[in-house]
Design an enzyme around this catalytic site. Sequence first.
Site, PDB file in Angstrom:
ATOM      1  N   LYS A 189     -59.280   5.390  46.664  1.00 33.24           N
ATOM      2  CA  LYS A 189     -58.521   4.624  45.724  1.00 33.24           C
ATOM      3  C   LYS A 189     -58.067   3.104  46.382  1.00 33.24           C
ATOM      4  O   LYS A 189     -58.081   2.875  47.465  1.00 33.24           O
ATOM      5  CB  LYS A 189     -57.553   5.366  45.337  1.00 33.24           C
ATOM      6  CG  LYS A 189     -57.589   6.584  44.515  1.00 33.24           C
ATOM      7  CD  LYS A 189     -58.834   6.586  43.428  1.00 33.24           C
ATOM      8  CE  LYS A 189     -58.822   7.802  42.235  1.00 33.24           C
ATOM      9  NZ  LYS A 189     -59.647   8.787  42.744  1.00 33.24           N
TER      10      LYS A 189
HETATM   11  C1  LIG Z   1     -59.197  10.277  41.794  1.00 33.62           C
HETATM   12  C2  LIG Z   1     -59.009  10.621  40.299  1.00 33.62           C
HETATM   13  C3  LIG Z   1     -58.066  11.790  40.196  1.00 33.62           C
HETATM   14  C4  LIG Z   1     -57.560  12.641  41.180  1.00 33.62           C
HETATM   15  O1  LIG Z   1     -56.930  12.178  42.081  1.00 33.62           O
HETATM   16  P1  LIG Z   1     -56.348  13.035  43.399  1.00 33.62           P
HETATM   17  O2  LIG Z   1     -55.148  12.228  43.968  1.00 33.62           O
HETATM   18  O3  LIG Z   1     -57.625  13.143  44.363  1.00 33.62           O
HETATM   19  O4  LIG Z   1     -55.920  14.380  42.644  1.00 33.62           O
HETATM   20  C5  LIG Z   1     -57.820  11.967  38.766  1.00 33.62           C
HETATM   21  N1  LIG Z   1     -58.365  11.365  38.087  1.00 33.62           N
HETATM   22  C6  LIG Z   1     -59.156  10.180  38.024  1.00 33.62           C
HETATM   23  C7  LIG Z   1     -59.740   9.464  36.933  1.00 33.62           C
HETATM   24  C8  LIG Z   1     -59.590   9.799  39.431  1.00 33.62           C
HETATM   25  O5  LIG Z   1     -60.393   8.933  39.603  1.00 33.62           O
END
Ligand SMILES: *Cc1c(COP(=O)(O)O)cnc(C)c1O
Length: 385
Positions: A189
């Site tokens: 991210k």
């Molecule tokens: C990465 C992501 C998640 C999950 O995030 P985590 O921190 O790994 O639980 C949920 N929704 C979207 C759209 C994502 O890209």
Amino acid sequence: MAPAPRRTEPLAFFKHGLGAKELDAIAAVFAGRILTTGDTVLDFERRFAEYLGRRHALGVTSCTGAMHIALIALGIGPGDEVITTPMTFVATSLAILETGATPVFVDVEADTGNLDARRVESAITKRTRAILPVHLYGQMCDMRALREIADRHNLRIVEDSAHCVEGARDGIRPGDLSDAACFSFYATKSITCGEGGAVVTDDDGMAASLRLLRLHGVTKTAADRQREGYQEWDTVVLGWKYNLSNIEAAMLLPQLERIDEAWQRRETLAARYEERLRRVPGVSLPTTRSGVRHARHLFTVWIAGGRRDAVLRELCVAGVEAMVNYRAIHPQTLFRERLGTKLGDFPHAERIGDDTISLPLYPALTLEEVDEVTSVLADALYSVA
Ligand SMILES: *Cc1c(COP(=O)(O)O)cnc(C)c1O
């Protein structure tokens, strides 16, 4: 276009920007006494809330966990329905299922991939309690339209803002028009600590519930005990183990300081991609709506005509890493079995899922590398035509 030069090692899909500043911040936590949730987390929460213009931010271990406890804090559980999108990572719907509630999918806008507000009302039933939109790729959904619908039907809104920390739409930011917005600091991210997340809200009562729900439902934390000595504590609700640690928060703080700089860099790279790709036949780009400040989490191209997988293979052969974010989730086994959904139910989400490719996008990427990726993509399209 000239053929791209052969690479000796692959061009990475993602590179984190963590370095000396994050290492120093971790070292400072090691030198202190509390590794788990403590002052560094508090510091991060204060600054993250400030960045987003929210009253409260809480650090948690994931966006999935953030969405799970946000829904629970709103009283959502078995027997309830939550309207959401099939064009997302599965976590969005898993968080709904984890509460015991049922996800109800609504198809997306064909030109953005975002939940189509115009289709939401026809999916509302007596059991509907909330809407869980996803700001896909970093472009915010039409939150004003969703807020109006929610107000008419007395629904809650929780935002999956995993792609959208820096984004806005007509001046509206994540958390402005919802009960809570949830963020991910997962490894790929835009700001990351490997695994982590946050939930923000302007509601004091919601923040108090979330604080309990993220840590066992107990009234004292390890940091409280260390600060105040032992005091009696109670377990007041069924909570989860979702608290962020000081080590993770330490990694996030320096990234928050350069967040707009990193966003600006991705914006520049995305503009270059768009300029170059406009001339490539066979490539279409998601529309960015007017008034949108795109968070530029993912740079997405859509390749029509059933050629996506072949193009992906060509990119791989040429040493360009690319991803699929995402295939529509409703035909996956769990959702078919639990919800009875099937291929054909949500044609726009399915079409996007069949066509989509995410290209490399991160601050360390160079403009020359963007040009190389676009050349490789154009060649790939030519050879699989
Ligand atoms: C990465 C992501 C998640 C999950 O995030 P985590 O921190 O790994 O639980 C949920 N929704 C979207 C759209 C994502 O890209």
